[in-house]
Motif scaffolding. Structure first.
Motif, short mmCIF file in Angstrom:
data_model
loop_
_atom_site.label_atom_id
_atom_site.label_comp_id
_atom_site.label_asym_id
_atom_site.label_seq_id
_atom_site.Cartn_x
_atom_site.Cartn_y
_atom_site.Cartn_z
N THR A 245 -12.21 -1.11 -2.13
CA THR A 245 -11.55 -1.89 -3.17
C THR A 245 -12.00 -3.34 -3.08
N THR B 227 -9.76 1.21 1.12
CA THR B 227 -9.65 -0.04 1.87
C THR B 227 -10.54 -1.13 1.30
N GLY B 228 -10.12 -2.36 1.51
CA GLY B 228 -10.93 -3.51 1.12
C GLY B 228 -11.92 -3.91 2.20
N GLN C 25 -6.34 -1.03 -5.64
CA GLN C 25 -5.98 0.27 -5.08
C GLN C 25 -5.50 1.23 -6.18
N SER D 241 0.83 -1.21 0.00
CA SER D 241 0.00 0.00 0.00
C SER D 241 0.86 1.25 0.00
N SER E 282 -4.50 -6.93 -4.08
CA SER E 282 -5.11 -5.72 -3.52
C SER E 282 -4.52 -4.46 -4.14
N HIS F 246 -5.46 -2.21 2.82
CA HIS F 246 -6.40 -3.21 2.32
C HIS F 246 -7.19 -3.85 3.45
#
Length: 286
Positions: free
Chosen positions: A224, A207-208, A243, A137, A239, A182
């Motif tokens: 995400t 963020t997931g 992003q 990230s 991820s 994530h």
């Protein structure tokens, strides 16, 4: 379904899993039949349908029937993303390409245009933008900062948690802080976002897991796709793809809002890079 499954009750997850595994079979079932098949209740089936974005089970059933018909129309079999040790490189390419396409499609489908628009508005008007991310990230945070810098914005990416917090203290109401995590639970990212939030700064989370801890300090949440992890492909790789899509959407949106300033700045950066990569004669160095 993968994105919102963590927010479902266990009984609702059983309904969603059954629908995802056999859309044709579930399309043939009444609401009572699906409830019996999943060992749940009719009310649970209806709530699951609504959580998936359908007014009721009838609408979900029609969508499943359409999906089943599409699958039976001769489309090539779905490629799984599970990569085995003995897969050929051609199979690895096919599986990764399929997974990337699915990740992007899932992210695009789940991205809230209202939240995205609000985030773009905040970034376009920001005096300064700080972006927090660690690991994979952190690379995405650097990408967003570099994009904003190229259109004349003031942006900084922070992967050092101590530096991130000390910079967050300096932010104010005219600034924006962006956290990229994530899992939604990365402490080194959440802490500077919390500090910025307490300073009255507009905060954005990419963020997931929109139900994660990071959401407590986010004015705007951009969701995400949930990463599909395999033994040979960590979740961070998948991820990052989703992003980066969100980052590109933010960048293009900000460039549109600030076009009169962004276009000349982008052109100037292209020109500067072009001159840098052009070989110079010995005379030019004197």
């Amino acid at each position: 379904m993968r994105t919102i499954a963590p927010t479902m009750t266990r009984s609702m997850q059983r309904v969603a899993e059954a629908v995802a595994a056999d859309p044709a079979g579930c399309a043939a079932l009444t609401v009572t039949g699906l409830a019996e098949h999943t060992r749940t209740s009719e009310a649970t089936v209806v709530r699951t349908a609504r959580l998936l974005g359908y007014p009721g089970y009838r609408d979900l059933r029609l969508a499943l029937a359409g999906l089943a018909a599409h699958q039976e129309s001769g489309r090539p079999p779905t490629v799984t993303a599970d990569i085995a040790v003995d897969d050929s490189l051609a199979d690895v390419v096919a599986k990764l390409a399929h997974d990337e396409r699915q990740t992007l499609a899932d992210t695009a489908a789940g991205l809230d245009p209202v939240q995205l628009g609000a985030a773009v508005t905040a970034l376009a008007a920001a005096r300064r933008t700080d972006i927090y991310g660690v690991g994979a990230s952190g690379l995405v945070a650097q990408d967003l900062a570099q994009k904003l810098l190229r259109i004349g914005m003031i942006a900084h990416a922070h992967s050092d948690p101590h530096l991130a917090v000390t910079n967050a203290v300096q932010l104010g109401a005219r600034d924006v802080a962006v956290a990229i995590t994530h899992s939604g639970a990365t402490g080194d990212v959440i802490e500077p976002l919390r500090v910025a939030f307490d300073q009255g700064t507009t905060t954005i989370a990419i963020t997931g897991r929109p139900d994660g801890s990071v959401s407590q300090y986010a004015d705007h949440i951009l969701t995400t796709s949930t990463a599909r992890e395999s033994e040979l492909r960590p979740a961070a790789m998948s991820s990052r793809t989703s992003q980066l899509l969100v980052v590109d959407c933010l960048f293009v949106g900000v460039a549109q809002r600030t076009y009169e300033r962004a276009a000349p700045a982008l052109a100037a950066s292209y020109e500067a890079l072009a001159h840098r990569h052009t070989p110079r004669s010995p005379q030019s160095h004197r």
